[in-house]
Structure formats: structure tokens, C-alpha cells
Motif scaffolding. Sequence first.
Motif, mmCIF file in Angstrom:
data_model
loop_
_atom_site.group_PDB
_atom_site.id
_atom_site.type_symbol
_atom_site.label_atom_id
_atom_site.label_comp_id
_atom_site.label_asym_id
_atom_site.label_seq_id
_atom_site.Cartn_x
_atom_site.Cartn_y
_atom_site.Cartn_z
ATOM 1 N N UNK A 262 -8.226 8.792 -13.776
ATOM 2 C CA UNK A 262 -8.473 7.504 -14.415
ATOM 3 C C UNK A 262 -7.499 6.423 -13.961
ATOM 4 N N UNK A 263 -6.205 6.721 -14.006
ATOM 5 C CA UNK A 263 -5.217 5.708 -13.626
ATOM 6 C C UNK A 263 -5.250 5.449 -12.118
ATOM 7 N N UNK A 264 -5.442 6.507 -11.345
ATOM 8 C CA UNK A 264 -5.483 6.339 -9.885
ATOM 9 C C UNK A 264 -6.671 5.487 -9.471
ATOM 10 N N UNK B 131 -3.579 13.464 -0.933
ATOM 11 C CA UNK B 131 -4.658 12.508 -1.176
ATOM 12 C C UNK B 131 -4.149 11.153 -1.669
ATOM 13 N N UNK B 132 -2.921 11.105 -2.161
ATOM 14 C CA UNK B 132 -2.333 9.800 -2.485
ATOM 15 C C UNK B 132 -2.216 8.947 -1.228
ATOM 16 N N UNK B 133 -1.840 9.573 -0.119
ATOM 17 C CA UNK B 133 -1.738 8.883 1.167
ATOM 18 C C UNK B 133 -3.120 8.592 1.731
ATOM 19 N N UNK B 134 -4.007 9.577 1.630
ATOM 20 C CA UNK B 134 -5.352 9.431 2.193
ATOM 21 C C UNK B 134 -6.079 8.236 1.576
ATOM 22 N N UNK B 135 -6.122 8.193 0.242
ATOM 23 C CA UNK B 135 -6.855 7.121 -0.423
ATOM 24 C C UNK B 135 -6.268 5.750 -0.160
ATOM 25 N N UNK B 136 -4.945 5.661 -0.171
ATOM 26 C CA UNK B 136 -4.284 4.367 0.043
ATOM 27 C C UNK B 136 -4.404 3.915 1.492
ATOM 28 N N UNK B 137 -4.297 4.862 2.437
ATOM 29 C CA UNK B 137 -4.422 4.506 3.851
ATOM 30 C C UNK B 137 -5.816 4.034 4.206
ATOM 31 N N UNK B 138 -6.841 4.705 3.697
ATOM 32 C CA UNK B 138 -8.211 4.273 3.952
ATOM 33 C C UNK B 138 -8.472 2.900 3.344
ATOM 34 N N UNK B 139 -7.900 2.656 2.165
ATOM 35 C CA UNK B 139 -8.065 1.349 1.532
ATOM 36 C C UNK B 139 -7.370 0.257 2.341
ATOM 37 N N UNK B 140 -6.194 0.551 2.872
ATOM 38 C CA UNK B 140 -5.489 -0.407 3.721
ATOM 39 C C UNK B 140 -6.328 -0.758 4.947
ATOM 40 N N UNK C 290 0.802 -1.215 0.000
ATOM 41 C CA UNK C 290 0.000 0.000 0.000
ATOM 42 C C UNK C 290 0.841 1.275 0.000
ATOM 43 N N UNK C 291 2.062 1.210 0.487
ATOM 44 C CA UNK C 291 2.938 2.373 0.332
ATOM 45 C C UNK C 291 3.337 2.528 -1.137
ATOM 46 N N UNK C 292 3.548 1.395 -1.811
ATOM 47 C CA UNK C 292 3.836 1.459 -3.248
ATOM 48 C C UNK C 292 2.634 1.994 -4.016
ATOM 49 N N UNK C 293 1.437 1.607 -3.595
ATOM 50 C CA UNK C 293 0.209 2.117 -4.196
ATOM 51 C C UNK C 293 0.124 3.629 -4.038
ATOM 52 N N UNK C 294 0.403 4.113 -2.844
ATOM 53 C CA UNK C 294 0.372 5.548 -2.577
ATOM 54 C C UNK C 294 1.369 6.295 -3.449
ATOM 55 N N UNK C 295 2.564 5.729 -3.603
ATOM 56 C CA UNK C 295 3.590 6.390 -4.399
ATOM 57 C C UNK C 295 3.213 6.454 -5.876
ATOM 58 N N UNK C 296 2.571 5.410 -6.372
ATOM 59 C CA UNK C 296 2.160 5.423 -7.781
ATOM 60 C C UNK C 296 1.084 6.481 -8.015
ATOM 61 N N UNK C 297 0.169 6.622 -7.074
ATOM 62 C CA UNK C 297 -0.864 7.650 -7.207
ATOM 63 C C UNK C 297 -0.222 9.031 -7.105
ATOM 64 N N UNK C 298 0.801 9.163 -6.260
ATOM 65 C CA UNK C 298 1.570 10.422 -6.201
ATOM 66 C C UNK C 298 2.163 10.731 -7.579
ATOM 67 N N UNK C 299 2.691 9.709 -8.244
ATOM 68 C CA UNK C 299 3.270 9.894 -9.574
ATOM 69 C C UNK C 299 2.222 10.347 -10.586
ATOM 70 N N UNK D 220 4.779 5.971 7.156
ATOM 71 C CA UNK D 220 4.530 5.507 8.525
ATOM 72 C C UNK D 220 3.265 6.144 9.096
ATOM 73 N N UNK D 221 3.079 7.431 8.812
ATOM 74 C CA UNK D 221 1.863 8.108 9.275
ATOM 75 C C UNK D 221 0.629 7.485 8.647
ATOM 76 N N UNK D 222 0.693 7.179 7.355
ATOM 77 C CA UNK D 222 -0.424 6.562 6.654
ATOM 78 C C UNK D 222 -0.778 5.199 7.265
ATOM 79 N N UNK D 223 0.222 4.403 7.536
ATOM 80 C CA UNK D 223 -0.005 3.074 8.122
ATOM 81 C C UNK D 223 -0.608 3.205 9.514
#
Length: 481
Positions: free
Chosen positions: A39-41, A113-122, A21-30, A428-431
Amino acid sequence: MPGTASLLSLNAAIDAMAPEFTALSDRIWDFAELKFDEDRSSDLLIQTLLQHGFSVRQDVAGMKTAFIGEFGSGKPVIAFLGEYDALAGMSQVAGVDAPQAVEAGGTGHGCGHNLLGSGSLLAAVSLARYLQANGLSGTVRYYGCPGEEGGSGKTFMVRAGAFADVDAALTWHPAPFNGVRSTNNLAVIETFYRFKGVAAHAANSAHLGRSALDAVELMNVGVNFLREHMPQDCRVHYAITDAGGRAANVVQAQAEVLYLIRAPEMAQALALGERVEKVARGAAMMTETEVEAVFDTASTNLLPNLTLENAIHDNLVALGPIPFDENDIDFARRIQATFSEEAIKSSIRLYQIKEDVFSNRKIDGSTPLHLGLRAFEGQSHFRAGSTDVGDVSRVTPTAQCWAPAWAIGTNPHTWQVVAQGRSPGAHKAMIHAAKALAATGLDLLTSSELLAQAKIEWSEKMDGEPYMCPIPESVQPAANG
């Protein structure tokens, strides 16, 4: 309430999935995609849901990047809210302590929001796994909510009835601190005022022209005079979105200004909006132009739920401090060095960071990262921002927490947010936030008393008033293009 063994099991599952999920967050950041064009996110989040056994409903409320993932069955239905849209003009290289765009004029995740969306999904995935492993009933949902930045995606979802059977909703947001802060956000209405005039040669025949740009400027002057005569907690902002062209020797035949009107209650925002519109029509009369008010979007003020907020706080206490290391602190210190002393003090005041639960000491910003937990007062505070989470809170009990993905002093919508968005400390904050949300979701699934108390509080605060969506049925989501 779940026991220690249950929480340890839940946390262990989150730690095991953290790299994914950290990798997921980073890809959405990209990707850094703007409102309603994520669309991709959204596709990446949907694929993750499917891989973890969720069913997915797409194109919710007519938005191509809105979706709902669901796991389990029956009551209660616990929702986790995710966001994944970025901001225009916020391109920034990650991991550096100076403004440096990846692409000039490009986009960036200036609100995390890359962190927000991925953290909530986790949180949602880990809770779903726990239900399955322990044979518990109930439904876990992840709401993929597009266009929070100026799009009010959740408001459209609420209008479409997407939350009609939800028993409680949980979310979080990156911030410079760790904890729960109950807030009364402002309702907001966004309206374009489009003026139409008559073009003319500005030297030879200016008397034949009718300047739409003059009308915009007069409207802005009029609204500035209005500020003295509106309620103290209201806010009015504007941006000229079309100045009528770059030729100074032409009387501008068209011009446009966007107004954001904020107030503690939607009824106040609507009333203030009527006064702003009168100013616009007065400006049109003075310049002999025409004006059209075009509604864009709106969000209702947040309805805090102290029952749920206390539950999240209790879980944050049980979790203990976030395991930041010296590298995290060093990067935060370098980021903090880009702020003035007043910005750091303002950050502490804004988030009401007074005492730390774990150390019982006052937070003064001398440590660049918030290493502890904000004391929760059990009461709400005024906050001048707006969010479409407010509309969700008007149809179901809703609460959120904050996690220190940013150095103390960081303001949203800045290059410093983007620079910190892929850092190990932000991960770490997201987790940590995911653990708090998942634990609170488990509380709600296993404690009918807690859920009943949250619903009673929500009902009492609504006081029998039905939710009135601030967006007319005729208005559809508008993408950035």
C-alpha cells in the motif's frame, strides 16, 4: 535511431533526477511490503507519477496496489514494468556484511524490487520529459505490478487486458552483472493440496484417526519418486504450510502442502501438474483422508525478443562502464567474503558472464563488482527460474536487462541482497539501468523499423498460437494474510 545529442540530453535528465529516485528506492526498501499489500510503496510511486505529469489509473485487474501511469498520446505505446514487493523472513540491516535482522522474522527486499520499481519509473519519467521537450508523439506507460513474488500480479493484469494496446515492454532486474542475457524461463503453476482427516487420541484411539499429515508425507514421497520420470528441465518444489498443529499426541485432522511445478512450456507444466495431483489422490486413498487441490497462481514461460535485447545491449555499450568507486568495490568485497568459492563460480556460470565488452577479458570473480559489460551472444539460454514477465512477453514484444547492484556471487532471496539494497553502488546500477531502458524506449518511439522488427520476431515465435492465460477467471489475487 536517436543521435548522441539526444542520448546526452536523456542521460542528463536522469542524472538530475537521480537523487529523487534513489530516495524513492530507499523508502520502498524501508517499507518492505509483501505481495498485494504494497500500500505505501504503490502510493509513493503513484504520487511520484502524478508529480511528473502522468495520469494514473488505479485498482487495475482488481488489485488495490496495481496501477498504470500514462504520459503522451497516440502510437507507439511503450511500457516500463515496475515491481515493489518484498519477501517474508528477509529482514536485514542495510550496509553491513553479516546477517543482522532489523526485526526478527520481518520482511525485506530480498530480490531488489525497491530498485527495480524505482529504476523503471525513472526511465519512464525521463523519456516522458524528453517527448514533451521535443514535441514527439507516442505514449509512455509505467505499469505498477504488484505481487511478483508468488503472486503473478502481471499475469492478472495481462488477463484483464491491461497490455492489449502496448507495442513493446521493457524492464530490468538487479543482478551480480551488467548486461543483457536472453533467457528461456520456466512456466510455473502453484497449487495447495489440503488434506482432511479425522482427529483422535494418538495413544488411546489412534485406530479411529485418519492422519492428514500422513497423507501430506506420503504425497511428498510419491512426488519424489516421480522426479525420475519427468522431463529433465522440469522442477517440482514443495513446502508444508500446515502440519496440523504442534500436538504430537493428536492424530492431525488437517494438513496442507504447497507445490510449485515448473516446466519449459506451460503445456508441460499442466501435464506434470496432473501427475502430481494423481499422487495426491493416491496419498488420500492410502490414508482414507480427503484431498482438495486449490489453485493458487501461475506464470507463463518467457518469450525472448532478440531484436529488443540487441537494442538494449547497444545502448549499454554506448553508456560505457558504471561509475563505481573504491567504496563501492570495498563493500562488494566484504559482501563477497561471505560466499564460498563455489558460490562465486556458480554465480558466474548462472549468468553466463564469460567476456567483458570493454576489456575483452574473462570474468573470474577476482573483482567483486562487475565493472564492465557482459558480452551479448544474440541467443537465448535456459534459466530455471520463473517470472510473470513471461505473461507480458506473450502479448507484446518484451525485453529486460540486468545491472550489477550486487556483488558477484550474490544469490537472490538472501540477506546479502537486502544488505546491498540501499548502497551507493546499488543506486548507481539502478540509474545505469534507467538510462539503458530510457534510451531503448526512445529508439522504439523514433524508429518504426526497430519496432516493426521486434513485432515480426514476436509474431514468428508465437507462430499463430493465442496466449492462454494460465490463471482461471474464477481465481483472484491472494494476499499474504
